[in-house]
Structures are given as C-alpha cells and as structure tokens.
Enzyme design. Structure first.
Site, PDB file in Angstrom:
ATOM      1  N   TRP A   1      46.474  44.996  40.765  1.00 44.90           N
ATOM      2  CA  TRP A   1      47.275  44.833  41.993  1.00 44.90           C
ATOM      3  C   TRP A   1      46.365  44.487  43.178  1.00 44.90           C
ATOM      4  O   TRP A   1      46.744  43.718  44.058  1.00 44.90           O
ATOM      5  CB  TRP A   1      48.028  46.134  42.267  1.00 44.90           C
ATOM      6  CG  TRP A   1      48.879  46.114  43.504  1.00 44.90           C
ATOM      7  CD1 TRP A   1      50.163  45.669  43.618  1.00 44.90           C
ATOM      8  CD2 TRP A   1      48.518  46.593  44.797  1.00 44.90           C
ATOM      9  NE1 TRP A   1      50.617  45.822  44.891  1.00 44.90           N
ATOM     10  CE2 TRP A   1      49.624  46.394  45.647  1.00 44.90           C
ATOM     11  CE3 TRP A   1      47.372  47.174  45.327  1.00 44.90           C
ATOM     12  CZ2 TRP A   1      49.629  46.752  46.989  1.00 44.90           C
ATOM     13  CZ3 TRP A   1      47.362  47.518  46.667  1.00 44.90           C
ATOM     14  CH2 TRP A   1      48.476  47.307  47.486  1.00 44.90           C
ATOM     15  N   HIS A   2      45.142  45.048  43.163  1.00 47.60           N
ATOM     16  CA  HIS A   2      44.287  44.861  44.321  1.00 47.60           C
ATOM     17  C   HIS A   2      43.688  43.468  44.437  1.00 47.60           C
ATOM     18  O   HIS A   2      43.326  43.047  45.532  1.00 47.60           O
ATOM     19  CB  HIS A   2      43.153  45.903  44.313  1.00 47.60           C
ATOM     20  CG  HIS A   2      43.549  47.201  44.926  1.00 47.60           C
ATOM     21  ND1 HIS A   2      44.063  48.234  44.188  1.00 47.60           N
ATOM     22  CD2 HIS A   2      43.540  47.629  46.207  1.00 47.60           C
ATOM     23  CE1 HIS A   2      44.345  49.252  44.982  1.00 47.60           C
ATOM     24  NE2 HIS A   2      44.041  48.909  46.221  1.00 47.60           N
ATOM     25  N   GLY A   3      43.524  42.758  43.355  1.00 47.76           N
ATOM     26  CA  GLY A   3      42.929  41.442  43.543  1.00 47.76           C
ATOM     27  C   GLY A   3      42.728  40.653  42.279  1.00 47.76           C
ATOM     28  O   GLY A   3      42.849  41.171  41.159  1.00 47.76           O
TER      29      GLY A   3
END
Lengths: 532, 475
Positions: free
Chosen positions: B313-315
């Site tokens: 989700w973060h990157g």
C-alpha cells in the site's frame, strides 16, 4: 471567555507579525520588485544565483537606455566598457542558461516599461537553436514566476518568504556594519562576472585529455526542426526588433571553442548546426535594426583553449574583444558575407587536426591572457613603472636582485610569516597589520589607473604572490592571491583590476608564505611592476 | 492544492469556512454540497486527470454499494466485484513502479492523487454497506465520506458511519469558538512541524540520497535519523492540520499519531503510528483472515499478510514490500517474546525499538534494497566518522544564523556551526519524547499557548515558499 481571549491574542500576534514583516519587505525590497533600491541606506545582494530574482526589478526600475543581456556568455561583459564604446548608460541583466524564449520575454517587459532604450546587446547562443520555441530551462531554477506576472496577489510568495526575510533582508538591514557591507549595489561590470572564479586552458577544457573520435555520419535538419527554428526565431528573436524599429539590436553568435566544434564534427552534427545557423542568420539579417556579428570564424581565438574554461565559456578578455569588434563594425555578418562565414567554419573544422588541441600548452596563469587584453585595450596616459618610483618603495625581507628580466629590476622576497593556519585573521589583513615579505608603496590617487601588472615566479618552497590594494582605512579594495601549488619557476604575467578603486591607497606585493607551517626559505620574485 | 500553500491558508480555507457556515445556516444539505464542491476543487486544482479518475471511481463504487443494498441476495457477488475492482486498480497503478525504480520513470506514469487512501475509504464503505453496519446512505452522504477535503489526500482513514453522521447534525453547523481555538492551535503546530522541521530534515535526507557514494558512517547515521524525524513531522504535521481544520468545521477526525517514537516495542509503535491505517488493516484484513482465533501459527501468518499489504500500500518498490515484511516479522517476534520482553527495562526496549524503526525507515526511503544494504554496511563498518560539511551546513537555518550573528561573537558562530545537526536532532528528540502530543493538549487555553501557536503559524507561513509536498501524498 478563555477561548475568546486566546483567539484575540493568537490573531493579534499573527496579524502584527505578518504586517510588520510584509511592510519591511515592501520597504527594503531586496529583489527591487516594488521600487528602486534604497542605495543610500542599504546594501543589496546581486549575484549569479539571484539573477532570476533581481533582474526583473533592475529592468523595471532602473534608469538606463541600453541593455546587455544573454546567457552566461554575457556575464563577463563590463558595462562600463560597453557604455564608453556605444555612448550609453546600460544595465547588465544576464540570465545564465537563458533560452531565446526567456530572454525575449524579459526584453519585452523592458521595452514596454522603458521608452528610452536605444541599444540592446544579446548573445544568441548557437547551441540553443534546436530548443523548442517556448522552452525555458526552468528545471535548473525554482523560477520565481510571482515576480514576473502582473498578479499582485501572488506577491505573497515574496512578501512572506522565509529566505527573503531571514537571508536577504534582516542580515543586510541590521548587520551591515558587522558584515562590512556598504550601502548600494554592485556595479554592472562585476555583477555575475565569473571570470576570476575559474581556471582556463586545455586542462580545464579536457581534464582527462582528448582524442578525436573521427568523423561522424553527416546529420541534417529535419523539416520539423526547420519549422520549429523558424517559429522560434520569429517569436523570440525578430518580433521585438520589428515592433521597436528605432531600437538598435546588437546580436552576436558567441564563439565556441574548437573543442565544442570537435564534438559536432565527430557526431556528424556540424552540417546540421551550420544549416540551422544559416536559417538563423538569414532570418535575422532580414530585419533592418538587427546588427548581427559572428565570431566562430576567429579560429585563432577558438582554437586557443587558454581562452576557455570549458567547451563554450570564454574569458573576460574575449568579451572585451567582442565589444570592441562590434563597436568597430568588425565581424559583422551581412547578406553578402554570411555564406562565406559559414563555409569557412565548415571548411576549417572539416580539416582541422583536433588532436593537436591535446598538445597545446596550458598557460599557467590564466590571467596572462587578460593582462594582454588589458595592456592592449585599457591604456592610460601616464602609467607608473617600478623604476620610476623605486625610491618611494619600502622593502621588507626583500631585496633588489642583480639579475634582470626583460631588462627590468627583479625583487626577491624570502621567508614566511608566522600566521597560525587556523587563525581567523586572513592573509590580506595579516600582511597589512603585521609585516610583509616584499614591497610596499603608496599612490595618492589611483582613480586614473585601471590595472596593476607585474611578472612573478616562485623560486623556492612555498613562495607565492599575495598582492593587496588597501584604502586609507586599511580595507582591502583589490586582491590577487595565487597558491604556490599552482605556480612554478617560469615567469608569468599577473593582472589585478583596480579600475573601481579610488583615492589614496597603499599597495603591498607580498611574495612570502603567510602561514607558520610553510618552508621558512620560501622565495618569490616580482618584476615589471606597472600601474596603468 | 495542499494545506501548506498560501492559496489554501489565505484564500481557500477562510472563504470556504465562512461560506460553509453561512450556507449551512440557510440549508443544511446545501452546506454539505458546498463541502463536496470545495473538496473537488481542492483535489482537482493541480490535476484534472486525477479528478476525472476520482469521479469515475466514486460513481462505480457508489453504484455497486446501491446494488449491494437493492439486491441483497447477490450482495456478496457485488461486494467481491467492487472490492476486487478497487484493489486491482490500485495494483495496476502501482505495478509499473516495481519494474521502473528510477524516479523520473515513475513520474511518467499517471497515478491519481491519494489513490491508496481513496481506495481504502471506498473498500471500507462497501464492506460496511454489505454488513449493514451503516445506514442506507444516499449519494451526497457517500460523496461527503470519500471527498471530505481535510482527510481526502492523506487521511486519517475514517469509518464511514463515524464521519457521515456528523455532517447531518444541526448543532455542528454553527461556528463554535472552542472548536475554532482548538483547531487553529492544532493547525498552526502542524504547519510548523511540516514546514520548519520536516522540510529542514528533508533537505539533509535528500542531500544524502543524492550523494550516497560520498556518505561517511556518521553521515548515514545522521541521514537515517533525519528521515525518521522527517517522516514523522511531515505526516503527523499533516494529520494535525487535517484534524485541526476539520475541528474548526465541527467535524471530528480520529487521532492518527500518538507520540509513536515513545514506543517500547514494534507492537506498541503500530498502535501509535498512523493509527487509522492500523485500525483499517486490523478490521478489514486481519480479522477477516481469522485474526488470532485460529492458532498461533495462523496468527503469525495473518500478521505477516497484514504487513505485506501495508508495505504494498505504501509504494511501488520492493523496498516497501520488504519494509512491510520486516515490520511483520518484528511484530511476530514481539508477540512470541512478550513474556521475555516484560522482564527487560523500558529504556532498553525503547532503544532497541527506536533503532529497529530507524533502520527500517532507511529501507523505506532507499531507492533500492541494494542501496539500503550498502548504506547499512558503510554505517556498521564505522570507517569514517566525520560529518560532511555540506550536510552540516544544511542545518544552518538563516534565522538561527541571524540570531547568533546578532548576539554572539564570530568565533562562537564557527564552533556552533559544527553542532547544528546535533542541536536539531536533540530538539527533535525532545519534541517527540517529552511533551504530550498536540491532540492530547487541544484544550490548552493558556496565553503562552496562544503566543506559541501564533509564532508557529507565522514561521510556518514564511516557510511555505516552494510548497513542498507531503511524503504520504504519493501513497
């Protein structure tokens, strides 16, 4: 009630602080965005890093009738020389990396705001011919668009700007004395002038040597490139001359070094480049008030890498040369000669031995070239030589040798000064306050002289020249310092620009090492000292 | 349009707030439409393509939420289709980044603003509709939930029921001075955290990652610490601003940070860092997977899956995935060694936790796993312990130089110059570890508090030139 009181305090402090800060920025106006600089009261910073910030203010608020502009190749022009040659009162507003589009837009503003403009000098860089007509090198700068548009609301970016407040305004306004700042602005000769910050010559242009890579497959312009170039010329280079027929537009194509042309030859792009320049020159010459000059066929200049710090950037002496040539109408391109100009470039570089660049002698003192130019172009009526004022000269730890160089007396300086290397006292202050190894003399009025010239060489250890011109209060007005590690025992000519210095001065030529860690037997010789 | 911009602070927010309360006084629903329009303006201000994507995504998801309600017999099918579509779209936008790690290549891909936050909000809505844990909301309610501008770009990720109902309470439609004061206070300190603290640390971090080959061991330690503080001040600064702005509008958003660097374990850290994300992943991933109800081994697997999702989700880079996995493993260790940890001193566990977090933040920021590994190697070898002058000079803020220049002698300045990074780091530690967080002290009405908040706002405003973006805005 507590909340109401909190809100009143919070709002009051915010409003008061922002109002005071905003008012101060508008009053002092470090980027000269709102008004002329308050030169009688405050000092204003102007340098190459601030060009995009201050040039707009200079254009809008200064009194002038001529503009010297262009890319980094225009930064070394001396406004005073331009004025004396063209009879103008000019401003210098260079835009390092400025494309045709960017400089056009700035000149458009200038011509709208100032009806007195008579002459514009613009360096039309040959390596920008293939840029899109609207291209601006904004990736290199955080462009302060808010200074350039007519929207007063976005001036908030300037008024409430951390860097403007804490870096440009408050230190200048409140610490002028502490920072040794004088009210006023830098003169346009020195503004953005980078000449003394670089070394020149083969080793600077080719730090790792050079081998010619052979002749590349000839490249030619595509129809799209031709179309784009024409659009760019019409939009950026000829529209203003057509709109302002009474203004004299002095355009010139800056001379790039043979090293730059070598790349074009090896990539096969020389044909393409010259095709583009042919279109460029033809279109420009068809506008009556554009005078176009080309220097790329001055092969003596372009093949001598001692004139360059890299493949395209030439020293101040070439800028001076260019101005003189233009003022005399030399090197002017016309519809009759421009084809032979382009042919000569093509023919010359098509057969030039580029490997010979690698064998060039890199002159030790870059400023020797500058000195030669100064001797040639800045003569004064009554120069002073060492022999004429020998009796007024004080020697300290130095003596006049029996040997001569060019039939002139040689002064040998020997020793080192016991300055602690970590000391905050700078060498120039140290030799003024304590002692010196060399010679000292006074001049009652230096205003009529432009340059201090001398020959020098290191003869032992850490001998090196530190030459300072001090005013009556002991402040350094001009300084030349070279490190012993950069020089050898060959005689070199050195040059110190003093044309800005006025009044009575003391000049010290120190040849000893100004550091207690150096060789105590360090030796340096001066000769041919001349003020002209 | 971001919160730390002149147009937002001087123009958008004041006009919006006055307009919102005036319109709401006349008509509650019209006030809500005003919020939606303003939110869409703010979202599309710099990027119309993102706005078009948002409109399409919202309509698609809303349509399926209606279908779930209208045809409960096929509710599960509609839920699976709509959630899968949202997740697949998220994956589709992120996948190119895994294969083109260079920043300039990533920029060439279109990525809707706040894609990850919006996707999670929409999934939360669909699941709540399916489970009938929220009312049967209409389009306006749904639009309010997804687009509400204080939380649109970077959260906090909210539960639909908690947020939507607040927009329909009449008593919340009048300005409340207590909320205004608390909101302004949070917003001012949030802006200061972002503009002065996070952006200064960011300069040092950026310098470090532009010149990785010249970094000494000491440089890497400093760059790592700087990133640890940068990401905290950046994201918590934003969250404080979001919560504060929303508070002025009488809408409560959930707390997102609770002094995370005071944590004494990774488990503790995730209860304090990005709390709304942890809550979302717990509720919508961990618990549906079985949580801790299916034995120890499955619990560990579930934890790992949750952190894998979090990493993804973060990157769009393997660094984020590994970062998630390593956090997951540390969480598992925390559970496994719970009794053993209880015997250790708080100081020791705090040091271990803080070092682990730092090393993993370095991975989070690195451009590749290889770069992270190389930097760790240089750091551990401790071959060169001098700080680079260029790195040190980044901390020489012009206002501090001016202050010292005015009151102290020059030789003191040159000595102090070398200590600027240490002073900054110590100050950051004090801010993170000593006072209560801004959310906890929101009821403070002291004169000193008002003065500090006003000065924070003034400094924040002066530092806004350039409008630096927030780290989490890209997620």
């Amino acid at each position: 009630m507590k909340s109401k009181k909190w809100l009143i305090i919070y709002t009051s402090i915010t409003v008061i602080f922002l109002s005071v800060i905003g008012s101060m920025v508008i009053y002092y106006d470090p980027y000269m965005h709102f008004h002329k600089p308050l030169v009688d009261k405050y000092s204003y910073a102007m340098n190459d890093k601030l060009q995009r910030n201050v040039n707009d203010g200079i254009i809008k608020h200064f009194d002038y009738d001529a503009i010297v502009t262009g890319t980094s190749l225009s930064e070394n022009f001396k406004a005073s020389q331009f004025d004396s040659l063209f009879g103008t009162n000019c401003i210098k507003v260079p835009f390092s990396g400025g494309t045709y589009k960017e400089i056009h837009d700035r000149l458009e503003t200038a011509l709208e705001k100032n009806q007195n403009i008579k002459v514009i000098l613009w360096s039309i860089d040959g390596n920008y011919v293939f840029f899109d007509k609207d291209y601006v090198l904004d990736d290199r700068y955080e462009y302060p668009d808010y200074l350039y548009d007519d929207n007063p609301l976005n001036d908030v970016n300037y008024i409430f700007n951390h860097d403007v407040v804490f870096d440009k305004m408050l230190p200048t306004v409140y610490s002028m004395k502490r920072n040794n700042l004088q009210p006023g602005i830098i003169n346009f000769d020195d503004y953005s002038n980078w000449n003394n910050q670089y070394v020149f010559g083969k080793n600077a242009v080719f730090p790792f040597g050079y081998t010619f890579e052979g002749y590349g497959e000839p490249q030619h312009m595509t129809e799209n490139e031709k179309e784009n170039l024409l659009e760019s010329i019409h939009q950026n280079l000829t529209s203003l001359p057509l709109q302002y027929p009474d203004v004299r537009f002095l355009y010139y194509i800056p001379p790039y070094s043979a090293a730059w042309w070598a790349e074009k030859v090896s990539s096969g792009e020389i044909c393409k480049q010259l095709e583009a320049e042919k279109i460029l020159i033809f279109e420009l010459l068809n506008v009556g008030n554009i005078e176009l000059y080309g220097f790329d066929n001055d092969f003596e200049m372009t093949t001598d890498l001692n004139n360059y710090k890299d493949k395209i950037h030439y020293g101040q002496w070439i800028s001076s040369d260019i101005l003189i040539s233009m003022s005399n109408g030399e090197k002017r391109l016309t519809l009759d000669n421009y084809m032979s100009y382009l042919d000569s470039i093509n023919n010359y570089y098509s057969s030039f031995d580029f490997n010979s660049l690698n064998n060039q002698v890199d002159l030790e003192d870059d400023h020797a070239m500058e000195a030669e130019a100064a001797i040639e172009y800045e003569p004064v009526d009554d120069p002073i030589t060492f022999d004429e004022i020998e009796d007024k000269i004080e020697l300290n730890n130095a003596q006049i040798s029996e040997e001569k160089y060019n039939d002139q007396s040689v002064i040998t300086c020997k020793g080192r000064l016991e300055r602690i290397s970590t000391s905050d006292v700078q060498p120039d202050t140290f030799i003024y306050n304590d002692s010196y190894i060399g010679l000292k003399f006074k001049i009652d009025d230096i205003s009529k002289y432009n340059t201090l010239l001398f020959y020098g060489r290191k003869t032992h250890g850490n001998g090196q020249p530190t030459v300072c011109v001090y005013d009556e209060k002991g402040a350094v007005q001009a300084l030349l310092a070279r490190s012993y590690s950069e020089i050898d025992d060959n005689w070199n000519q050195y040059y110190l620009d003093v044309h800005d210095v006025t009044g009575a001065v003391t000049i010290i030529l120190n040849g000893g090492y100004i550091d207690s860690t150096g060789d105590p037997e360090s030796e340096f010789q001066f000769c041919g000292i001349k003020l002209q | 349009m971001i919160f730390n911009s002149y147009i937002f602070i001087f123009c958008f927010f004041p006009i919006f707030t006055i307009g919102y309360f005036l319109i709401s006084k006349l008509n509650l629903k019209a006030g809500n439409w005003f919020i939606i329009i303003a939110s869409l303006v703010l979202y599309g201000y710099h990027n119309l393509l993102s706005l078009a994507w948002l409109a399409g995504s919202i309509l698609f998801t809303y349509l399926f939420s209606v279908l779930i309600t209208k045809k409960p017999s096929k509710g599960k099918l509609f839920l699976v289709i709509s959630v899968s579509a949202n997740v697949l779209l998220l994956i589709a936008f992120k996948i190119p980044g895994f294969f083109e790690v260079k920043a300039d290549n990533i920029e060439s891909f279109f990525m809707p603003l706040a894609l990850s936050f919006i996707t999670f909000s929409q999934i939360a809505y669909l699941v709540n509709v399916y489970k009938k844990s929220i009312k049967n909301y209409g389009l306006q309610e749904y639009l309010l939930y997804v687009t509400y501008f204080p939380k649109l770009l970077m959260g906090p990720i909210t539960e639909p029921g908690d947020l939507i109902d607040q927009f329909y309470k009449k008593k919340k439609k009048k300005p409340d001075i207590k909320h205004i004061v608390a909101g302004l206070r949070l917003m001012s300190f949030g802006l200061f955290k972002k503009v002065i603290l996070a952006d200064t640390f960011a300069k040092a971090v950026n310098w470090g990652f532009v010149n990785p080959s010249v970094l000494s061991s000491a440089d890497i330690v400093l760059v790592m610490l700087c990133y640890t503080f940068e990401i905290y001040f950046d994201f918590s600064g934003y969250s404080d601003m979001a919560i504060g702005l929303s508070m002025i509008l009488n809408i409560n958003l959930p707390i997102n940070f609770n002094s995370p660097y005071k944590s004494t374990s990774i488990q503790d850290f995730w209860k304090r860092w990005h709390i709304s994300l942890t809550s979302f992943l717990t509720k919508y991933v961990y618990i549906p997977l079985g949580g801790n109800r299916k034995g120890t081994f499955r619990t560990y697997i579930n934890i790992l899956i949750v952190f894998l999702v979090s990493g993804f989700w973060h990157g769009s880079n393997w660094t984020f995935v590994l970062w998630g996995v390593l956090h997951g493993l540390l969480m598992i260790y925390d559970r496994y060694a719970y009794k053993f940890r209880q015997k250790l001193s708080d100081l020791f566990t705090w040091i271990c936790t803080f070092i682990s977090i730092n090393i993993l933040w370095l991975l989070f920021r690195a451009e590749s796993i290889k770069q992270w590994w190389t930097m760790l190697g240089v750091m551990i070898k401790c071959e060169s312990t001098a700080l680079s002058q260029e790195l040190v000079s980044i901390f020489e803020l012009s206002e501090i130089r001016l202050l010292l220049n005015t009151f102290f002698k020059e030789d003191l300045l040159s000595t102090l110059h070398l200590l600027y990074p240490q002073i900054f780091i110590i100050a950051a530690f004090i801010i993170c570890l000593v006072p209560k967080n801004a959310y906890e002290t929101k009821k403070d009405r002291s004169v000193a508090g008002a003065v500090l908040a006003a000065l924070a706002l003034v400094f924040g405003i002066l530092g806004m030139v350039g409008e630096s973006t927030f780290i989490y805005q890209n997620f």
